[in-house]
Design a protein around this motif. Structure first.
Motif, PDB file in Angstrom:
ATOM      1  N   GLU A   1       6.139 -10.052  -5.860  1.00 17.37           N
ATOM      2  CA  GLU A   1       4.831 -10.316  -5.262  1.00 17.37           C
ATOM      3  C   GLU A   1       3.721  -9.743  -6.142  1.00 17.37           C
ATOM      4  O   GLU A   1       3.875  -8.694  -6.769  1.00 17.37           O
ATOM      5  CB  GLU A   1       4.766  -9.707  -3.868  1.00 17.37           C
ATOM      6  CG  GLU A   1       5.786 -10.294  -2.895  1.00 17.37           C
ATOM      7  CD  GLU A   1       5.741  -9.599  -1.540  1.00 17.37           C
ATOM      8  OE1 GLU A   1       4.935  -8.651  -1.395  1.00 17.37           O
ATOM      9  OE2 GLU A   1       6.502 -10.008  -0.645  1.00 17.37           O
ATOM     10  N   SER A   2       2.587 -10.446  -6.155  1.00 16.16           N
ATOM     11  CA  SER A   2       1.471 -10.042  -7.017  1.00 16.16           C
ATOM     12  C   SER A   2       0.978  -8.647  -6.675  1.00 16.16           C
ATOM     13  O   SER A   2       0.612  -7.867  -7.563  1.00 16.16           O
ATOM     14  CB  SER A   2       0.328 -11.051  -6.898  1.00 16.16           C
ATOM     15  OG  SER A   2       0.754 -12.334  -7.304  1.00 16.16           O
ATOM     16  N   LYS A   3       0.967  -8.304  -5.380  1.00 18.63           N
ATOM     17  CA  LYS A   3       0.494  -6.985  -4.970  1.00 18.63           C
ATOM     18  C   LYS A   3       1.388  -5.899  -5.551  1.00 18.63           C
ATOM     19  O   LYS A   3       0.901  -4.864  -6.036  1.00 18.63           O
ATOM     20  CB  LYS A   3       0.461  -6.907  -3.448  1.00 18.63           C
ATOM     21  CG  LYS A   3      -0.102  -5.610  -2.910  1.00 18.63           C
ATOM     22  CD  LYS A   3      -0.163  -5.637  -1.397  1.00 18.63           C
ATOM     23  CE  LYS A   3      -0.743  -4.323  -0.855  1.00 18.63           C
ATOM     24  NZ  LYS A   3      -0.802  -4.329   0.637  1.00 18.63           N
ATOM     25  N   ARG A   4       2.706  -6.134  -5.509  1.00 20.66           N
ATOM     26  CA  ARG A   4       3.643  -5.146  -6.036  1.00 20.66           C
ATOM     27  C   ARG A   4       3.524  -5.046  -7.573  1.00 20.66           C
ATOM     28  O   ARG A   4       3.590  -3.955  -8.143  1.00 20.66           O
ATOM     29  CB  ARG A   4       5.072  -5.542  -5.656  1.00 20.66           C
ATOM     30  CG  ARG A   4       6.133  -4.471  -5.916  1.00 20.66           C
ATOM     31  CD  ARG A   4       6.117  -3.391  -4.853  1.00 20.66           C
ATOM     32  NE  ARG A   4       6.466  -3.881  -3.547  1.00 20.66           N
ATOM     33  CZ  ARG A   4       7.709  -3.942  -3.055  1.00 20.66           C
ATOM     34  NH1 ARG A   4       8.714  -3.532  -3.784  1.00 20.66           N
ATOM     35  NH2 ARG A   4       7.926  -4.388  -1.839  1.00 20.66           N
TER      36      ARG A   4
ATOM     37  N   LYS B   1       0.422  -3.003  -8.429  1.00 19.67           N
ATOM     38  CA  LYS B   1       0.669  -1.577  -8.226  1.00 19.67           C
ATOM     39  C   LYS B   1       1.503  -1.009  -9.373  1.00 19.67           C
ATOM     40  O   LYS B   1       1.279   0.126  -9.825  1.00 19.67           O
ATOM     41  CB  LYS B   1       1.379  -1.369  -6.890  1.00 19.67           C
ATOM     42  CG  LYS B   1       1.490   0.080  -6.475  1.00 19.67           C
ATOM     43  CD  LYS B   1       2.078   0.190  -5.064  1.00 19.67           C
ATOM     44  CE  LYS B   1       2.151   1.653  -4.625  1.00 19.67           C
ATOM     45  NZ  LYS B   1       2.710   1.765  -3.244  1.00 19.67           N
TER      46      LYS B   1
END
Length: 517
Positions: A354-357, A360
């Motif tokens: 996922e892009s969010k992961r 981060k």
């Protein structure tokens, strides 16, 4: 007996200096009227002489008594006496100091011939520290060396030779490196500093007996025996996302203090750590021609040169904590981490893609890298998802370790053209010798994908056998996948230093001509 006075003033002066009776006695003795030793009864000669002596002493006492009441004369005489005494002591002190200076110079020359006590203005602060941690070195299986003299003996060179190789000179007429430029895959040129034979032997000894014996983090695959770009790529095969980052100015970032601190942490004394760090580092150098003499002027701090056999192993030593922290971050976010030299690779599956992961992860990597003293190259960060080609150190990892298809097509076409018309006018990659270049690339393909590479390697070796060349294999040799160091692949990132047999590089920058006005 004084001569006979010729003038009245001389006679008076003679009487004043002794006595009238003594003068008369001397004259009588001289004229023969009186014996010299006085054998006549009731001879008054001795009395007269004694009386003259007493009168002289009395005159001296009167003179001293007169001066005691003359303060200015007394002070002047005291000053004169002190001045004479001071000059005498100064001469004695000067002579003593000169003797001591010569003795110190002789002792220093004798000590300097057998010890290394100074290696430069800004780097010799800890040369007097000569105590090693024997227990730590024994546990690591490293040679016990407490002094630079023991290091010189272990390397097999004289003390003065080791001092010459390690001395930090700001300006010198001698350079321990041969510098030239090699073109980069991404454009521009890379400065290669190849050590001269004597320095290279010392660096090779340090690599074999110290740095190669150290444990390397399992996630580091560059310049480690038994690991390669293939072992670095395999953990990322079939991932949903592959994130690749590059450390900017990897070798120049590793400065002399960091290398010295890492060697010191192994258990070596500060004097040995300083000597080894100086052998393994060098500053940027300007070549200056002045009055027909070439000078090498150091510029900036010392760092790991790209071209030294020790540099890769030292970077692996310094990156152990970096690898551990990045692996911990990757594991916490669901990623797999590997490093090949300055190339950092992360891959994830499922939720990790996922892009969010991923964002981060990138922020965390940047923080850790900065805290460890490195910098992430802002233009070489790539996020490769499943729908496009995913590459790790030049190897495609979408389904299995393989070589890019378009490169293989071009390579097969080049082989066909050489088989058909010969090597004249043909070119592969940036090498000058097309036969050696195609043989090296065939070795690379055979290492990555043996099923596809072995037929290509057989064709390349057949061309070498037919047309000859520097890369011609020995007769009776069987085809086999070469080690990563033997592969010459234009699509493979190779930060390690090339060997002297590499293609002829562009000429180094022209010397600066300085004029004095």
């Amino acid at each position: 007996m004084a001569g006979q006075p010729t003038t009245r003033e001389a006679l008076y002066e003679r009487i004043r200096s002794t006595s009238k009776e003594e003068v008369i006695l001397e004259e009588m003795v001289r004229l023969g009227f009186w014996p010299a030793q006085g054998t006549v009864p009731h001879d008054p000669a001795e009395e007269i002489r004694r009386r003259g002596e007493l009168e002289r002493q009395l005159a001296e006492l009167r003179e001293k008594s007169r001066k005691l009441y003359n303060e200015k004369v007394l002070i002047a005489e005291q000053r004169k006496a002190r001045l004479l005494e001071s000059r005498r002591k100064q001469k004695e002190t000067k002579a003593r100091r000169e003797r001591e200076r010569q003795e110190r110079a002789q002792k220093w020359a004798a000590r300097k011939a057998g010890e290394i006590l100074h290696l430069g203005v800004d780097v010799s602060g800890g040369m007097s520290h000569r105590t090693a941690d024997a227990e730590t070195l024994k546990q690591a299986g490293l040679p016990l060396l407490a002094t630079p003299e023991e290091l010189a003996k272990a390397i097999g060179v004289e003390v003065k030779a080791l001092r010459f190789l390690a001395y930090d000179r700001k300006v010198s007429r001698v350079s321990h490196y041969r510098r030239f430029l090699l073109p980069k895959k991404t454009g521009g040129f890379r400065l290669i500093s190849a050590p001269m034979p004597r320095l290279k032997r010392a660096q090779t000894w340090a690599l074999e007996h110290i740095f190669a014996k150290l444990n390397v983090d399992p996630h580091a695959h560059g310049f480690v025996a038994g690991r390669s770009i293939v072992s670095n790529a395999k953990p990322h095969v079939g991932a949903d996302v592959v994130v690749n980052l590059d450390l900017k100015d990897f070798f120049p970032t590793v400065s002399f203090p960091r290398v010295k601190g890492a060697i010191r942490h192994l258990g070596y004394s500060e004097s040995v750590a300083t000597t080894l760090a100086l052998i393994c580092t060098e500053p940027d150098v300007d070549e200056v021609a002045l009055d027909g003499t070439t000078w090498f002027v150091a510029r900036g701090q010392r760092y790991l040169p790209q071209g030294s056999p020790c540099s890769p192993a030292i970077t692996n030593l310094l990156c152990r904590r970096l690898d551990s922290r990045l692996h911990g971050l990757a594991q916490a976010l669901g990623f797999v981490y590997t490093r090949y030299a300055d190339d950092l690779t992360f891959s994830g599956r499922g939720e990790a893609a996922e892009s969010k992961r991923v964002g981060k992860l990138l922020r965390g990597v940047a923080d850790i890298v900065a805290h460890e003293g490195f910098v992430v190259h802002p233009d070489k960060t790539r996020v490769m998802r499943r729908g496009r080609r995913q590459e790790v150190t030049g190897i495609v990892v979408n389904d299995k370790p393989s070589v890019a298809r378009d490169e293989l097509r071009k390579f097969r076409a080049t082989l066909f053209q050489i088989e058909k018309d010969g090597p004249a006018g043909k070119r592969w990659g940036k090498g000058g010798d097309v036969l050696a270049a195609v043989h090296g690339y065939a070795c690379f393909v055979a290492m990555v994908d043996p099923a596809r590479g072995q037929p290509l390697l057989a064709r390349a070796r057949a061309l070498l056998a037919k047309h000859g060349g520097p890369g011609k294999p020995p007769s009776g040799s069987s085809p086999r996948a070469p080690t990563p160091d033997a592969a010459i692949a234009p699509t493979t990132k190779a930060p390690e230093a090339p060997k002297p047999a590499a293609p002829t590089p562009p000429a180094a920058p022209a010397k600066k001509g300085w004029k004095l006005f």
